[in-house]
Motif scaffolding. Structure first.
Motif, PDB file in Angstrom:
ATOM      1  N   ARG A  30     -34.462 -19.909 -14.811  1.00  0.00           N
ATOM      2  CA  ARG A  30     -35.385 -20.780 -14.510  1.00  0.00           C
ATOM      3  C   ARG A  30     -35.163 -22.236 -14.955  1.00  0.00           C
ATOM      4  N   PRO A  31     -35.327 -22.228 -16.279  1.00  0.00           N
ATOM      5  CA  PRO A  31     -34.939 -23.809 -16.938  1.00  0.00           C
ATOM      6  C   PRO A  31     -33.336 -24.147 -16.622  1.00  0.00           C
ATOM      7  N   VAL A  32     -32.336 -23.384 -16.687  1.00  0.00           N
ATOM      8  CA  VAL A  32     -31.094 -23.509 -16.749  1.00  0.00           C
ATOM      9  C   VAL A  32     -30.876 -23.804 -15.161  1.00  0.00           C
ATOM     10  N   TYR A  33     -31.484 -23.031 -13.966  1.00  0.00           N
ATOM     11  CA  TYR A  33     -31.370 -23.260 -12.581  1.00  0.00           C
ATOM     12  C   TYR A  33     -31.972 -24.732 -12.380  1.00  0.00           C
ATOM     13  N   ASN A  34     -33.095 -25.257 -12.819  1.00  0.00           N
ATOM     14  CA  ASN A  34     -34.139 -26.280 -12.770  1.00  0.00           C
ATOM     15  C   ASN A  34     -33.300 -27.546 -13.081  1.00  0.00           C
ATOM     16  N   ALA A  35     -32.464 -27.581 -14.428  1.00  0.00           N
ATOM     17  CA  ALA A  35     -31.660 -28.600 -14.848  1.00  0.00           C
ATOM     18  C   ALA A  35     -30.481 -28.715 -13.994  1.00  0.00           C
ATOM     19  N   ALA A  36     -29.676 -27.530 -13.408  1.00  0.00           N
ATOM     20  CA  ALA A  36     -28.593 -27.862 -12.607  1.00  0.00           C
ATOM     21  C   ALA A  36     -29.136 -28.343 -11.336  1.00  0.00           C
ATOM     22  N   TYR A  37     -30.161 -27.780 -10.656  1.00  0.00           N
ATOM     23  CA  TYR A  37     -30.491 -28.415  -9.506  1.00  0.00           C
ATOM     24  C   TYR A  37     -30.952 -29.891  -9.570  1.00  0.00           C
ATOM     25  N   ARG A  38     -31.362 -30.461 -10.632  1.00  0.00           N
ATOM     26  CA  ARG A  38     -31.850 -31.919 -10.733  1.00  0.00           C
ATOM     27  C   ARG A  38     -30.455 -32.613 -10.962  1.00  0.00           C
ATOM     28  N   MET A  39     -29.497 -31.975 -11.572  1.00  0.00           N
ATOM     29  CA  MET A  39     -28.046 -32.736 -11.800  1.00  0.00           C
ATOM     30  C   MET A  39     -27.290 -32.745 -10.695  1.00  0.00           C
ATOM     31  N   LEU A  40     -27.707 -31.664  -9.754  1.00  0.00           N
ATOM     32  CA  LEU A  40     -26.671 -31.439  -8.247  1.00  0.00           C
ATOM     33  C   LEU A  40     -27.253 -31.858  -7.132  1.00  0.00           C
ATOM     34  N   GLY A  41     -28.881 -31.535  -7.044  1.00  0.00           N
ATOM     35  CA  GLY A  41     -29.501 -31.893  -5.840  1.00  0.00           C
ATOM     36  C   GLY A  41     -29.065 -30.629  -4.634  1.00  0.00           C
ATOM     37  N   SER A  42     -28.567 -29.676  -5.047  1.00  0.00           N
ATOM     38  CA  SER A  42     -28.233 -28.479  -4.186  1.00  0.00           C
ATOM     39  C   SER A  42     -28.691 -27.254  -4.476  1.00  0.00           C
ATOM     40  N   PRO A  43     -29.740 -26.742  -4.097  1.00  0.00           N
ATOM     41  CA  PRO A  43     -30.034 -25.328  -4.418  1.00  0.00           C
ATOM     42  C   PRO A  43     -28.802 -24.319  -4.510  1.00  0.00           C
ATOM     43  N   ASP A  44     -27.831 -24.411  -3.595  1.00  0.00           N
ATOM     44  CA  ASP A  44     -26.803 -23.280  -3.734  1.00  0.00           C
ATOM     45  C   ASP A  44     -25.832 -23.678  -4.904  1.00  0.00           C
ATOM     46  N   ASP A  45     -25.632 -24.914  -5.137  1.00  0.00           N
ATOM     47  CA  ASP A  45     -24.836 -25.238  -6.343  1.00  0.00           C
ATOM     48  C   ASP A  45     -25.450 -25.063  -7.439  1.00  0.00           C
ATOM     49  N   ALA A  46     -26.801 -25.145  -7.480  1.00  0.00           N
ATOM     50  CA  ALA A  46     -27.698 -24.867  -8.926  1.00  0.00           C
ATOM     51  C   ALA A  46     -27.318 -23.468  -9.210  1.00  0.00           C
ATOM     52  N   ALA A  47     -27.401 -22.642  -8.116  1.00  0.00           N
ATOM     53  CA  ALA A  47     -27.358 -21.200  -8.361  1.00  0.00           C
ATOM     54  C   ALA A  47     -26.053 -20.683  -8.872  1.00  0.00           C
ATOM     55  N   ASP A  48     -24.940 -21.391  -8.450  1.00  0.00           N
ATOM     56  CA  ASP A  48     -23.620 -21.256  -8.786  1.00  0.00           C
ATOM     57  C   ASP A  48     -23.477 -21.552 -10.214  1.00  0.00           C
ATOM     58  N   VAL A  49     -24.054 -22.677 -10.523  1.00  0.00           N
ATOM     59  CA  VAL A  49     -23.878 -23.241 -11.961  1.00  0.00           C
ATOM     60  C   VAL A  49     -24.700 -22.382 -12.710  1.00  0.00           C
ATOM     61  N   THR A  50     -25.755 -21.805 -12.324  1.00  0.00           N
ATOM     62  CA  THR A  50     -26.622 -20.939 -13.175  1.00  0.00           C
ATOM     63  C   THR A  50     -25.911 -19.726 -13.710  1.00  0.00           C
ATOM     64  N   GLN A  51     -25.302 -19.215 -12.375  1.00  0.00           N
ATOM     65  CA  GLN A  51     -24.581 -17.936 -12.712  1.00  0.00           C
ATOM     66  C   GLN A  51     -23.424 -18.007 -13.525  1.00  0.00           C
ATOM     67  N   THR A  52     -22.501 -19.049 -13.396  1.00  0.00           N
ATOM     68  CA  THR A  52     -21.410 -19.449 -14.284  1.00  0.00           C
ATOM     69  C   THR A  52     -21.909 -19.829 -15.693  1.00  0.00           C
ATOM     70  N   THR A  53     -23.071 -20.464 -15.764  1.00  0.00           N
ATOM     71  CA  THR A  53     -23.300 -20.868 -17.070  1.00  0.00           C
ATOM     72  C   THR A  53     -23.642 -19.581 -17.877  1.00  0.00           C
ATOM     73  N   PHE A  54     -24.359 -18.614 -17.255  1.00  0.00           N
ATOM     74  CA  PHE A  54     -24.439 -17.389 -18.211  1.00  0.00           C
ATOM     75  C   PHE A  54     -23.314 -16.687 -18.142  1.00  0.00           C
ATOM     76  N   LEU A  55     -22.402 -16.500 -17.215  1.00  0.00           N
ATOM     77  CA  LEU A  55     -21.109 -15.841 -17.470  1.00  0.00           C
ATOM     78  C   LEU A  55     -20.153 -16.326 -18.743  1.00  0.00           C
ATOM     79  N   LYS A  56     -20.392 -17.566 -18.704  1.00  0.00           N
ATOM     80  CA  LYS A  56     -19.353 -18.431 -19.746  1.00  0.00           C
ATOM     81  C   LYS A  56     -20.059 -18.229 -21.134  1.00  0.00           C
TER      82      LYS A  56
END
Length: 180
Positions: A30-56
């Motif tokens: 949730r905190p990673v998603y929220n940070a990504a959402y605020r950086m990107l402004g897109s729920p879909d992009d934030a979800a993608d970034v969250t998933q990629t973050t945990f994979l990396k």
């Protein structure tokens, strides 16, 4: 202590314990998603970034330095992935120009409220350096020291960027009719 628990979970993850991985993801998703959402402004992009973050993070667990807090490391990955996503978005911006503002429908826009939309728009007028410090300080609630660790910059630079970013945000919001 949270850091001790994170360290134990990370050690278990390195040994292939899926439950430990699930615990870390649940704790920070949730905190990673929220940070990504605020950086990107897109729920879909934030979800993608969250998933990629945990994979990396999982792929690079052997590179994690336990001298630093796990959340600093995972947020650094999330910030970098958000920047990468924005750079990819710039290359395909022509495809999005004719699209109505945002992907939200009228009901969602009303629910979210105008202020949140204006804050998000003001955030996206900032440079990535300024946006990152605002998001980490005001939306993730990191200390100056933590922001410095995440962004790998001195605390003085964090304070300077925050000062400039807040000024720009204030000017942008005042331009949209908001007063102090």
């Amino acid at each position: 202590m949270r850091e001790d628990r994170d360290f134990a979970l990370l050690e278990d993850c390195k040994r292939g314990d899926r439950q430990a991985l699930n615990s870390l993801v649940r704790r920070y998703e949730r905190p990673v998603y929220n940070a990504a959402y605020r950086m990107l402004g897109s729920p879909d992009d934030a979800a993608d970034v969250t998933q990629t973050t945990f994979l990396k993070a999982l792929e690079n667990l052997d590179r994690y330095n336990p001298e630093y807090k796990f959340f600093s490391w995972i947020y650094r990955i999330a910030v970098n992935e958000s920047i990468n996503q924005l750079n990819r978005r710039k290359r395909v911006v022509a495809l999005d120009e004719d699209r109505p503002s945002g992907t939200r429908g009228p009901e969602d826009q009303l629910e979210m409220g105008h202020l949140d939309s204006d804050i998000q728009a003001a955030l996206h007028q900032l440079s990535m350096d300024h946006r990152a410090v605002i998001v980490l300080r005001h939306f993730v609630e990191c200390s100056y020291r933590q922001i410095g660790e995440i962004l790998q910059i001195p605390e003085k630079t964090v304070k300077s960027r925050l000062f400039s970013a807040r000024k720009r945000m204030k000017d942008s919001l005042e331009g949209r009719g908001y007063e102090r």
